[in-house]
Write a protein that holds these residues in place. Sequence first.
Motif, short mmCIF file in Angstrom:
data_model
loop_
_atom_site.label_atom_id
_atom_site.label_comp_id
_atom_site.label_asym_id
_atom_site.label_seq_id
_atom_site.Cartn_x
_atom_site.Cartn_y
_atom_site.Cartn_z
N ASP A 64 2.72 -5.93 -5.16
CA ASP A 64 1.48 -6.69 -5.06
C ASP A 64 1.67 -7.65 -6.10
O ASP A 64 1.25 -7.40 -7.37
N SER A 116 0.61 -1.15 -0.04
CA SER A 116 -0.12 0.09 0.07
C SER A 116 0.89 1.29 0.03
O SER A 116 0.38 2.24 -0.52
N ARG A 136 -8.31 -3.37 -5.23
CA ARG A 136 -7.94 -2.14 -4.04
C ARG A 136 -6.64 -2.87 -3.49
O ARG A 136 -6.60 -4.05 -3.22
N ILE A 137 -5.81 -2.12 -2.98
CA ILE A 137 -4.62 -2.42 -2.03
C ILE A 137 -4.72 -1.38 -0.63
O ILE A 137 -4.79 -0.18 -0.73
N VAL A 138 -4.92 -1.93 0.59
CA VAL A 138 -4.94 -1.24 1.59
C VAL A 138 -3.91 -1.82 2.74
O VAL A 138 -3.67 -2.98 2.67
#
Length: 104
Positions: free
Chosen positions: A25, A19, A48-50
Amino acid sequence: MQHPSPARIGILTVSDRASRGEYEDRGGPAIREWLDRALASSWTPVSRIVPDETDLVAGALRDLADGEGCCLVVTTGGTGPAPRDVTPEATESVCEKLMPGFGE
């Protein structure tokens, strides 16, 4: 004849480093590639990346399901079996029905 819209599938990567852009990723893209091979119907990925933070994970899950209209959300990442890993609790907090053993 009108064709239905492709299914929207959420792919959520939970990673502090990814993130922040410190780590590539690879989990999210691997899930997308697998789904491309496994699904016969057309579909649209919503990624999404969190970071591994309870509120951010829960918020991303809600947004993918409610805001983006994803019929399925697949998660990857998380800190692993350590006190810092809050992904399971964040996921449980937004679920209406739990299915123990299904995700494994």
